[in-house]
Design a protein around this motif. Structure first.
Motif, mmCIF file in Angstrom:
data_model
loop_
_atom_site.group_PDB
_atom_site.id
_atom_site.type_symbol
_atom_site.label_atom_id
_atom_site.label_comp_id
_atom_site.label_asym_id
_atom_site.label_seq_id
_atom_site.Cartn_x
_atom_site.Cartn_y
_atom_site.Cartn_z
ATOM 1 N N ARG A 21 11.565 -4.688 -0.598
ATOM 2 C CA ARG A 21 10.454 -4.967 -1.565
ATOM 3 C C ARG A 21 9.439 -3.772 -1.553
ATOM 4 O O ARG A 21 8.992 -3.384 -2.552
ATOM 5 C CB ARG A 21 9.753 -6.324 -0.901
ATOM 6 C CG ARG A 21 8.613 -6.699 -1.889
ATOM 7 C CD ARG A 21 8.332 -8.095 -1.607
ATOM 8 N NE ARG A 21 9.181 -8.999 -1.933
ATOM 9 C CZ ARG A 21 9.570 -9.509 -2.875
ATOM 10 N NH1 ARG A 21 8.590 -9.443 -4.209
ATOM 11 N NH2 ARG A 21 10.355 -10.423 -3.095
ATOM 12 N N THR A 46 8.927 -1.365 -4.966
ATOM 13 C CA THR A 46 7.648 -1.531 -5.773
ATOM 14 C C THR A 46 6.831 -0.240 -5.702
ATOM 15 O O THR A 46 5.649 -0.341 -6.088
ATOM 16 C CB THR A 46 6.946 -2.894 -5.218
ATOM 17 O OG1 THR A 46 6.786 -2.641 -3.772
ATOM 18 C CG2 THR A 46 7.535 -4.206 -5.623
ATOM 19 N N PRO A 86 9.806 -6.070 -7.765
ATOM 20 C CA PRO A 86 10.843 -5.083 -7.439
ATOM 21 C C PRO A 86 11.650 -4.776 -8.715
ATOM 22 O O PRO A 86 12.183 -5.453 -9.197
ATOM 23 C CB PRO A 86 11.329 -5.597 -6.295
ATOM 24 C CG PRO A 86 10.722 -7.067 -5.734
ATOM 25 C CD PRO A 86 9.807 -7.234 -6.817
ATOM 26 N N ARG A 137 7.076 -2.772 -11.794
ATOM 27 C CA ARG A 137 6.690 -2.518 -10.321
ATOM 28 C C ARG A 137 5.144 -2.515 -10.420
ATOM 29 O O ARG A 137 4.583 -3.074 -9.320
ATOM 30 C CB ARG A 137 7.130 -0.978 -9.971
ATOM 31 C CG ARG A 137 8.703 -0.918 -9.477
ATOM 32 C CD ARG A 137 8.840 0.558 -8.920
ATOM 33 N NE ARG A 137 10.082 0.678 -8.413
ATOM 34 C CZ ARG A 137 10.673 1.579 -7.641
ATOM 35 N NH1 ARG A 137 9.906 2.743 -7.153
ATOM 36 N NH2 ARG A 137 11.974 1.497 -7.410
ATOM 37 N N THR A 179 2.422 3.638 -10.556
ATOM 38 C CA THR A 179 2.313 2.156 -10.707
ATOM 39 C C THR A 179 0.625 1.732 -10.866
ATOM 40 O O THR A 179 0.414 0.661 -10.827
ATOM 41 C CB THR A 179 2.985 1.358 -9.444
ATOM 42 O OG1 THR A 179 2.259 1.875 -8.285
ATOM 43 C CG2 THR A 179 4.206 1.407 -9.364
ATOM 44 N N GLY A 195 4.073 -5.659 -10.052
ATOM 45 C CA GLY A 195 4.301 -6.405 -8.450
ATOM 46 C C GLY A 195 5.829 -7.019 -8.394
ATOM 47 O O GLY A 195 6.071 -7.498 -7.329
#
Length: 363
Positions: free
Chosen positions: A136, A140, A225, A220, A148, A223
């Motif tokens: 995870r 992410t 994956p 990502r 991100t 939140g």
């Protein structure tokens, strides 16, 4: 693109996916029998008085439901050749090195891969294993070209506002990319995947490594994956889509990046908004609209499913090539090479030189 436009697209996309299909889709991959392919990659570097080395991706995606790497062998004119594994992504590649000598520098890799169609049944939940905390965190995390934060997070927040579940978020992102981007036939190779630059410049055009990386980055940032899957088309489409298959044994230029998002209860879910845009641009007679049945069927299927006429090499980003003093590569989908420390153009196969062929093996 302002907030009102994004919200309008999101609402329209949500409404579209809820409409019932009036007839069976003509593009509808479903898990069935396995197919086995043989992929041969040939490298032929020019002889000369400088050292040389290559890094060639080999199939390393091993997923019980849709892909199983098989036998791997190689012949080469150097004794220095071995399989290496990227410690972060698990991407595998053959690293071969030649001394400075005026002698042939050749390499041939033969890989077999079993693959099949895949599809997620969104009416059934609760059977998939949970994602480990390590995975995870990995899927992410930002990469060099897929941040991100900043404009990526701002964009995804506007797309998923009001979403009721992770599935709803992922589907909204997929539909937003289908609606908002375009395939650019002038893009070299599969594109760069520089997500932040695309959004900052307002230029949402490119090819699969751009558009599907945009899906991964937005997911990502929400939140979820998500990961790119870098690979190669190896056979024609069984559904008659000329744009979605390799239509001859020479697959030297048939690289294709796909994407996945992990959703609780469903596991890893296929996503390929870039191929929807490819269908729109390239499927005969070309420049099809959203209302064309070929586009509508591909759009409905490519969130949750894809066809097994493609193999995956790896999920890697920012791969440091062992033995190289140059920068890490953003992804490893093409053979890479250096002569005298100078990196060759991996998109110019004829000058490199390399070739890739594929054939389906029969029982």
């Amino acid at each position: 693109m302002n907030r009102r436009t994004i919200l309008k697209l999101g609402v329209a996309a949500s409404a579209l996916v809820m409409l019932p299909r009036m007839a069976a889709a003509s593009f509808a991959p479903k898990p069935a029998g396995w197919r086995e392919f043989e992929v041969i990659t040939r490298i032929d570097l020019p002889a000369g008085g400088e050292t040389a080395q290559v890094w060639v991706p080999v199939p390393s995606v091993n997923e019980d439901g849709w892909m199983k790497p098989g036998a791997l062998s190689w012949t080469t004119s150097t004794e220095s050749a071995e399989i290496k594994t990227d410690p972060v992504s698990g991407a595998r590649f053959l690293h071969a090195q030649w001394a400075a000598a005026d002698a042939p520098r050749t390499l041939e890799i033969v890989a077999t891969v079993a693959t099949r169609d895949r599809a997620t049944d969104f009416a059934q939940t609760g059977t998939a294993s949970a994602l480990s905390e390590e995975d995870r965190a990995l899927y992410t995390a930002p990469t060099a070209l897929i941040p991100t934060d900043g404009i990526v997070r701002q964009t995804t927040e506007q797309i998923v506002v009001g979403a009721r579940s992770d599935l709803d978020k992922a589907r909204r992102i997929y539909e937003w990319i289908v609606e908002s981007t375009e395939r650019n036939p002038e893009t070299r190779g599969c594109g760069l995947g520089d997500v932040a630059s695309m959004l900052e410049m307002g230029d949402l055009t490119g090819k699969c490594a751009d558009l599907n990386a945009l899906f991964v980055g937005l997911a990502r940032a929400a939140g979820l994956p998500a990961r790119d899957v870098y690979g190669l088309r190896v056979a024609p489409s069984a559904f008659g889509y000329k744009s979605l298959g390799a239509n001859k044994p020479d697959v030297t230029k048939s690289q294709h990046c796909r994407a996945e998002v992990f959703l609780e209860g469903f596991g890893w879910v296929a996503a390929d908004p870039a191929d929807v845009r490819k269908v729109m641009l390239e499927e005969p007679p070309g420049n099809l609209g959203f209302d064309d049945p070929k586009v509508a069927d591909a759009r409905a299927a490519l969130f949750g499913a894809w066809e097994g006429n493609w193999i995956g090499y790896n999920f890697g980003h920012d791969i440091a090539l062992p033995g190289s003093e140059n920068d890490a590569v953003a992804f490893l989908m093409y053979p890479e090479a250096e002569i005298g420390g100078e990196r060759l153009d991996q998109l110019d196969a004829a000058a490199f030189a390399y070739s890739i062929t594929a054939r389906e093996l029969t029982a």
